[in-house]
Design a protein around this motif. Structure first.
Motif, PDB file in Angstrom:
ATOM      1  N   GLU A  79       0.825  -1.219   0.000  1.00 46.91           N
ATOM      2  CA  GLU A  79       0.000   0.000   0.000  1.00 46.91           C
ATOM      3  C   GLU A  79       0.857   1.267   0.000  1.00 46.91           C
ATOM      4  O   GLU A  79       0.379   2.330  -0.378  1.00 46.91           O
ATOM      5  N   SER A  82       2.749   3.169  -5.258  1.00 46.87           N
ATOM      6  CA  SER A  82       1.713   3.552  -6.219  1.00 46.87           C
ATOM      7  C   SER A  82       1.833   2.808  -7.533  1.00 46.87           C
ATOM      8  O   SER A  82       0.914   2.863  -8.355  1.00 46.87           O
ATOM      9  N   HIS A 110     -10.036  -0.870  -1.601  1.00 48.47           N
ATOM     10  CA  HIS A 110     -10.214   0.575  -1.669  1.00 48.47           C
ATOM     11  C   HIS A 110      -8.879   1.283  -1.514  1.00 48.47           C
ATOM     12  O   HIS A 110      -8.023   0.865  -0.734  1.00 48.47           O
ATOM     13  N   GLY A 111      -8.717   2.365  -2.255  1.00 47.45           N
ATOM     14  CA  GLY A 111      -7.474   3.126  -2.191  1.00 47.45           C
ATOM     15  C   GLY A 111      -7.169   3.754  -3.536  1.00 47.45           C
ATOM     16  O   GLY A 111      -7.981   3.708  -4.477  1.00 47.45           O
ATOM     17  N   HIS A 112      -5.998   4.357  -3.636  1.00 50.80           N
ATOM     18  CA  HIS A 112      -5.595   5.030  -4.873  1.00 50.80           C
ATOM     19  C   HIS A 112      -5.386   4.011  -5.997  1.00 50.80           C
ATOM     20  O   HIS A 112      -5.182   2.819  -5.747  1.00 50.80           O
ATOM     21  N   ILE A 113      -5.470   4.493  -7.227  1.00 51.29           N
ATOM     22  CA  ILE A 113      -5.202   3.639  -8.381  1.00 51.29           C
ATOM     23  C   ILE A 113      -3.773   3.114  -8.308  1.00 51.29           C
ATOM     24  O   ILE A 113      -2.828   3.862  -8.068  1.00 51.29           O
ATOM     25  N   PHE A 114      -3.628   1.805  -8.511  1.00 48.54           N
ATOM     26  CA  PHE A 114      -2.311   1.175  -8.473  1.00 48.54           C
ATOM     27  C   PHE A 114      -1.932   0.793  -9.899  1.00 48.54           C
ATOM     28  O   PHE A 114      -2.697   0.160 -10.619  1.00 48.54           O
ATOM     29  N   CYS A 137      -5.685  -7.439  -6.341  1.00 49.46           N
ATOM     30  CA  CYS A 137      -6.815  -6.755  -5.711  1.00 49.46           C
ATOM     31  C   CYS A 137      -8.131  -7.390  -6.135  1.00 49.46           C
ATOM     32  O   CYS A 137      -8.307  -7.754  -7.303  1.00 49.46           O
ATOM     33  N   ARG A 142      -9.321  -0.882  -9.322  1.00 45.83           N
ATOM     34  CA  ARG A 142      -8.236  -0.196  -8.640  1.00 45.83           C
ATOM     35  C   ARG A 142      -6.898  -0.375  -9.368  1.00 45.83           C
ATOM     36  O   ARG A 142      -5.943   0.356  -9.120  1.00 45.83           O
ATOM     37  N   ARG A 144      -4.556  -0.390 -12.720  1.00 45.51           N
ATOM     38  CA  ARG A 144      -4.399   0.142 -14.074  1.00 45.51           C
ATOM     39  C   ARG A 144      -3.148  -0.460 -14.688  1.00 45.51           C
ATOM     40  O   ARG A 144      -2.061  -0.360 -14.121  1.00 45.51           O
ATOM     41  N   ARG A 166       5.627   9.924  -5.100  1.00 41.77           N
ATOM     42  CA  ARG A 166       5.086   8.565  -4.936  1.00 41.77           C
ATOM     43  C   ARG A 166       6.186   7.519  -5.129  1.00 41.77           C
ATOM     44  O   ARG A 166       7.174   7.745  -5.807  1.00 41.77           O
TER      45      ARG A 166
END
Length: 306
Positions: A79, A82, A110-114, A137, A142, A144, A166
């Motif tokens: 986590e 990025s 859930h969280g930022h796009i990885f 995931c 989530r 990409r 990041r």
């Protein structure tokens, strides 16, 4: 930097060009020096175009998935990143092996796009394997998958954009038996210049195959039966040069004198620049290098086989 020939190396004088001129034939022999994970694909493409492929691997690769596991344990370890950047097929394979036994996804839903970033056809190992994405995931939205339009490490950096501090996990090789090419250090430097915080991790070993790895190429040269050689990485070039020095005491000029009509082809500009830096003049560079089709098609055009 060129080094002086070690006097303890065996030395075999090349035949004169008049006795070892490249033989004109309907199926030119094309040597290629890729490690095993790319060999079947390149050999197949050469065969389809009517060439006689000669595999002379100068490197072998060994995955080291154990070196990745401390970064891939369930949340929150991954986590803090990025993105993961893959610069080769071997890196993807090593990661896939490392996570094969994981029962839980690496990231929470859930969280930022990885971002999973890979080059050219290497990316097919990710996009064509739903289980690979699922290991990361439960929420596929989530994740990409990023495939840069220019299939080079620099192209990957440009596609990633500004890092804004990041972290990106860079899965790269440890080079054994040869000097490390500048490709990976330059890649890490470019990421830093774009504001990323790159974490370099060894995903596999790239190891020199040994002093005899250029034997068949030398024999074909001496018989005038070699039409071209294809390099797909700088390390392959270095591996062949080391073999030539240690096995027969040749430098690249000896190869050129023996096979004056030999066509040297490089898979993309990064490999071409690396070869030139080692003193190997490249005659042909594919302008389409997201797959091996580009260099094979360019060779076919050069030999009038289209």
């Amino acid at each position: 930097m060129m080094t002086m020939q070690n006097p303890t190396y065996p030395f075999r004088a090349p035949p004169s060009p008049t006795t070892a001129a490249t033989t004109t034939c309907s199926n030119p022999t094309v040597a290629f020096t890729t490690p095993p994970n790319y060999a079947a694909r390149l050999s197949h493409l050469l065969t389809l175009k009517g060439f006689n492929p000669l595999w002379c691997p100068t490197l072998v690769t060994h995955p080291t998935p154990h070196s990745l596991k401390s970064y891939l344990s369930p949340p929150p370890t991954l986590e803090s990143f990025s993105a993961i950047a893959f610069t080769s097929r071997a890196a993807i394979t090593s990661l896939s092996t490392a996570i094969a036994d994981f029962a839980e996804p690496l990231l929470s839903p859930h969280g930022h796009i990885f971002i999973l970033a890979a080059l050219g056809k290497d990316s097919e190992l990710i996009v064509n394997d739903d289980s690979f994405i699922a290991k990361f995931c439960q929420n596929p939205n989530r994740i990409r998958v990023l495939v840069p339009p220019i299939a080079t490490p620099s192209g990957l950096v440009q596609a990633l954009g500004l890092g804004l501090g990041r972290r990106v996990l860079c899965l790269v090789p440890t080079v054994v038996g040869l000097d490390e090419p500048a490709v990976v250090p330059n890649f890490v430097k470019e990421l830093e210049e774009k504001g990323w915080d790159p974490v370099r991790v060894s995903a596999y070993e790239t190891r020199w195959k040994g002093r005899e790895c250029g034997k068949e190429l030398v024999e074909k040269c001496e018989r005038g039966e070699l039409g071209a050689v294809v390099f797909t990485s700088t390390a392959e070039v270095d591996g062949l040069l080391k073999s030539l020095r240690e096995m027969v005491g040749w430098d690249w000029e000896m190869v050129r004198k023996t096979c004056p009509d030999l066509v040297v082809a490089a898979h993309g500009p990064v490999t071409a620049a690396g070869a030139e830096s080692l003193g190997v003049k490249v005659d042909l560079v594919s302008d389409k290098f997201d797959s091996f089709d580009g260099v094979v098609n360019a060779l076919a055009l050069r030999f009038g086989m289209v």
